[in-house]
Structures are given as structure tokens and as C-alpha cells.
Design a protein around this motif. Structure first.
Motif, PDB file in Angstrom:
ATOM      1  N   GLY A 196      14.303 -22.407 -25.317  1.00  0.00           N
ATOM      2  CA  GLY A 196      13.910 -21.096 -24.797  1.00  0.00           C
ATOM      3  C   GLY A 196      14.562 -20.738 -23.479  1.00  0.00           C
ATOM      4  N   LYS A 197      15.753 -21.285 -23.213  1.00  0.00           N
ATOM      5  CA  LYS A 197      16.462 -21.021 -21.965  1.00  0.00           C
ATOM      6  C   LYS A 197      17.817 -20.387 -22.260  1.00  0.00           C
ATOM      7  CE  LYS A 197      13.092 -22.962 -19.794  1.00  0.00           C
ATOM      8  NZ  LYS A 197      12.123 -22.117 -19.063  1.00  0.00           N
ATOM      9  N   ASP A 198      18.437 -19.826 -21.195  1.00  0.00           N
ATOM     10  CA  ASP A 198      19.747 -19.213 -21.357  1.00  0.00           C
ATOM     11  C   ASP A 198      20.719 -19.753 -20.314  1.00  0.00           C
ATOM     12  OD1 ASP A 198      19.019 -17.990 -19.003  1.00  0.00           O
ATOM     13  OD2 ASP A 198      18.613 -16.044 -19.923  1.00  0.00           O
ATOM     14  N   GLU A 199      21.941 -19.237 -20.348  1.00  0.00           N
ATOM     15  CA  GLU A 199      22.999 -19.730 -19.466  1.00  0.00           C
ATOM     16  C   GLU A 199      22.668 -19.487 -18.000  1.00  0.00           C
ATOM     17  OE1 GLU A 199      27.825 -19.084 -18.759  1.00  0.00           O
ATOM     18  OE2 GLU A 199      26.793 -18.142 -20.452  1.00  0.00           O
ATOM     19  N   GLU A 200      22.136 -18.302 -17.689  1.00  0.00           N
ATOM     20  CA  GLU A 200      21.822 -17.981 -16.299  1.00  0.00           C
ATOM     21  C   GLU A 200      20.752 -18.912 -15.736  1.00  0.00           C
ATOM     22  OE1 GLU A 200      23.439 -15.942 -14.346  1.00  0.00           O
ATOM     23  OE2 GLU A 200      24.788 -15.659 -16.050  1.00  0.00           O
ATOM     24  N   TRP A 201      19.774 -19.249 -16.558  1.00  0.00           N
ATOM     25  CA  TRP A 201      18.694 -20.140 -16.099  1.00  0.00           C
ATOM     26  C   TRP A 201      19.234 -21.522 -15.743  1.00  0.00           C
ATOM     27  CZ3 TRP A 201      16.696 -24.841 -17.426  1.00  0.00           C
ATOM     28  CH2 TRP A 201      15.456 -25.180 -16.883  1.00  0.00           C
ATOM     29  N   ILE A 202      20.065 -22.082 -16.594  1.00  0.00           N
ATOM     30  CA  ILE A 202      20.578 -23.426 -16.355  1.00  0.00           C
ATOM     31  C   ILE A 202      21.510 -23.445 -15.144  1.00  0.00           C
ATOM     32  CG2 ILE A 202      22.625 -23.324 -17.862  1.00  0.00           C
ATOM     33  CD1 ILE A 202      20.289 -26.317 -17.736  1.00  0.00           C
ATOM     34  N   LYS A 203      22.276 -22.369 -14.953  1.00  0.00           N
ATOM     35  CA  LYS A 203      23.158 -22.298 -13.786  1.00  0.00           C
ATOM     36  C   LYS A 203      22.357 -22.222 -12.490  1.00  0.00           C
ATOM     37  CE  LYS A 203      27.347 -20.357 -15.876  1.00  0.00           C
ATOM     38  NZ  LYS A 203      28.260 -19.186 -15.939  1.00  0.00           N
ATOM     39  N   ARG A 204      21.268 -21.443 -12.499  1.00  0.00           N
ATOM     40  CA  ARG A 204      20.411 -21.356 -11.309  1.00  0.00           C
ATOM     41  C   ARG A 204      19.770 -22.708 -11.006  1.00  0.00           C
ATOM     42  NH1 ARG A 204      18.596 -16.513 -13.645  1.00  0.00           N
ATOM     43  NH2 ARG A 204      16.638 -17.551 -14.252  1.00  0.00           N
ATOM     44  N   LEU A 206      20.927 -25.695 -11.775  1.00  0.00           N
ATOM     45  CA  LEU A 206      21.937 -26.607 -11.241  1.00  0.00           C
ATOM     46  C   LEU A 206      22.234 -26.299  -9.777  1.00  0.00           C
ATOM     47  CD1 LEU A 206      24.531 -26.757 -14.187  1.00  0.00           C
ATOM     48  CD2 LEU A 206      23.003 -28.588 -13.443  1.00  0.00           C
ATOM     49  N   LYS A 207      22.301 -25.013  -9.448  1.00  0.00           N
ATOM     50  CA  LYS A 207      22.644 -24.620  -8.083  1.00  0.00           C
ATOM     51  C   LYS A 207      21.528 -24.951  -7.114  1.00  0.00           C
ATOM     52  CE  LYS A 207      25.770 -22.685  -5.469  1.00  0.00           C
ATOM     53  NZ  LYS A 207      27.112 -23.289  -5.327  1.00  0.00           N
ATOM     54  N   SER A 208      20.293 -24.641  -7.496  1.00  0.00           N
ATOM     55  CA  SER A 208      19.167 -24.840  -6.582  1.00  0.00           C
ATOM     56  C   SER A 208      18.776 -26.311  -6.431  1.00  0.00           C
ATOM     57  CB  SER A 208      17.949 -24.033  -7.061  1.00  0.00           C
ATOM     58  OG  SER A 208      17.561 -24.465  -8.355  1.00  0.00           O
ATOM     59  N   ASN A 209      18.830 -27.077  -7.521  1.00  0.00           N
ATOM     60  CA  ASN A 209      18.366 -28.473  -7.477  1.00  0.00           C
ATOM     61  C   ASN A 209      19.465 -29.470  -7.129  1.00  0.00           C
ATOM     62  OD1 ASN A 209      16.053 -27.254  -8.340  1.00  0.00           O
ATOM     63  ND2 ASN A 209      15.749 -28.534 -10.136  1.00  0.00           N
ATOM     64  N   TYR A 210      20.700 -29.174  -7.531  1.00  0.00           N
ATOM     65  CA  TYR A 210      21.773 -30.162  -7.372  1.00  0.00           C
ATOM     66  C   TYR A 210      22.986 -29.614  -6.610  1.00  0.00           C
ATOM     67  CZ  TYR A 210      19.086 -32.438 -11.064  1.00  0.00           C
ATOM     68  OH  TYR A 210      18.083 -33.011 -11.794  1.00  0.00           O
ATOM     69  N   ASN A 211      22.975 -28.314  -6.300  1.00  0.00           N
ATOM     70  CA  ASN A 211      24.122 -27.667  -5.666  1.00  0.00           C
ATOM     71  C   ASN A 211      25.412 -27.994  -6.435  1.00  0.00           C
ATOM     72  OD1 ASN A 211      25.401 -26.074  -3.740  1.00  0.00           O
ATOM     73  ND2 ASN A 211      25.870 -27.842  -2.421  1.00  0.00           N
TER      74      ASN A 211
END
Length: 234
Positions: A196-204, A206-211
Motif C-alpha cells: 500500500g505504498k508508492d515511490e514518493e513514500w519510500i523516497k521520503r 529513505l531521506k528522513s531516516n537514512y539521508n
């Protein structure tokens, strides 16, 4: 299409074309019959593999033999194979006739020596298989079965088995299978959709949790609780 028929001699290109046609014909045939590893081959799989390999090898090394006869013979064998598999699945008696049944090699910590001969293995092989299961003593084995596929199933005595959470009445969390959402820097979209996720969610995420950016990720998995496990390129 001259390469398809028997010839006095074949050019280099014709030999190459024969090999290419045979290669893809074998791939399609294997796909139809199903994929099994060598260790999982049943008797009928082993017989059909030997026969087909022999049939298709001759026209690849003898220009006087055409491909047509070999391909027809192979097609008939595949049909017979599929019919046999159907009979195996449908009728227990036929399945037992071809595959045989499991029988004990060890029962109540006692080795049944006559069944070793039936399985055509030595005592050393049996002991080796036991050691592979991290069992040091035959006395710890309650039952060892020789399976129709040539493997040995080993069951330990109750007192030798690993204690589970159920044994100790410890509440267990529901099983959650992690799905691969990123592989070698590329998103696996059908897995994301399942979660139930999309590309934008996974990119956010990765950026917020792992930079991190997608191209930096070797492998990423995610479970039902949206817990990401990340493996970076090294």
C-alpha cells in the motif's frame, strides 16, 4: 532452413543456427515440464532428462541427422511425461509404484540395518547425514525416514528438541514476511503496491531516516509494520 534438415556438410552459420534453435527448444521444454534441481529429481525426471539429452545431442554433432526427427521425438516424450505426472497426482497406487514410500532407517534410537540395504546406502552415509543435522548421537534420534526423493528426514526425541515459545507459554508476535522493495538501486513496484505504498513514500522514508538516495541502496526490505531494513552498497 537448410540447417534444419540432414546435410552432407554444414557451414559454421548453420551449426550455430542448430545450436540456437535447440537451446531455445530445450528452454521451452524445460519450462513446460517444470523446474527441479538435481537433488530433487524423481525417477521419472531423471529418466526423461537422460533420454532428452541423448536425443538432442546427436543432431548437434552429426550433420547427417536433421533436427525435425529429434524435435518430434522430444515433443512426444514431453507429452508422455506430462500425462505421467497427471497420473501420479491423480492416483495414489500409480504414485507409490513410481516413487515408492518412505521407510525407517532408525526407529526408537535403533538402526534398522536391513533397511540400509533397501535404501542402498552404507552405515557411514547414514551417520554422515545425522551429523549434517547437528545430531551427535544416534541415541538422540527418535525416527529417521528414507524419503522417496533420496533424502533422510530426522526427528529427535522430545527431550532433545529445541524449546519453543509455545512450550514456555510465551506470547508470540504474528509472523510478518519482509518484502523486497528496493533491489540494486531500483524500486520493486509490485511489492510496494502490495504494502500500500508508492515511490514518493519510500523516497521520503529513505531521506528522513537514512539521508540516502535510491542509487545508494543495494537491498531494502519492509514488513507489514513498515519497518525498513536497509543494506547499502559497500
Amino acid at each position: 532452413m537448410e540447417f534444419f534438415h540432414s546435410q552432407e556438410s554444414l557451414t559454421t552459420i548453420q551449426w550455430v543456427l542448430r545450436a540456437v534453435v535447440t537451446f531455445f527448444f530445450m528452454l521451452i521444454s524445460a519450462r513446460i515440464m517444470g523446474q527441479r534441481s538435481i537433488s530433487q529429481l524423481r525417477l521419472i525426471d531423471f529418466v526423461i532428462a537422460l533420454t532428452i539429452g541423448n536425443i538432442m545431442a546427436h543432431p548437434l554433432s552429426d550433420e547427417h541427422l536433421g533436427l525435425k526427427g529429434s524435435m518430434i521425438t522430444m515433443t512426444v516424450l514431453i507429452i508422455l511425461y506430462l500425462c505421467t505426472i497427471f497420473l501420479i497426482l491423480k492416483f495414489q497406487g500409480f504414485r507409490t509404484l513410481l516413487h515408492g514410500q518412505a521407510f525407517p532407517l532408525i526407529k526408537d534410537s535403533q538402526i534398522i540395518y536391513k533397511n540400509l540395504s533397501k535404501a542402498r546406502i552404507s552405515l557411514d552415509v547414514l551417520l554422515s547425514e545425522i551429523r549434517k543435522q547437528k545430531v551427535s548421537d544416534v541415541k538422540d534420534v527418535s525416527l529417521a525416514l528414507w524419503e522417496p526423493d533420496g533424502t533422510i528426514s530426522i526427528f529427535l526425541k522430545t527431550q532433545q528438541q529445541t524449546v519453543t515459545k509455545a512450550d514456555m507459554n510465551i506470547p508470540a508476535k504474528p509472523f510478518s514476511f519482509p518484502r523486497t522493495v528496493i533491489k540494486e538501486g531500483k524500486l520493486i513496484f509490485h511489492e510496494l503496491n502490495q504494502l500500500g505504498k508508492d515511490e514518493e513514500w519510500i523516497k521520503r522514508k529513505l531521506k528522513s531516516n537514512y539521508n540516502a538516495e535510491l542509487h545508494q541502496i543495494l537491498l531494502a526490505t519492509m514488513d507489514q509494520k513498515e519497518t525498513l531494513t536497509i543494506f547499502f552498497y559497500r
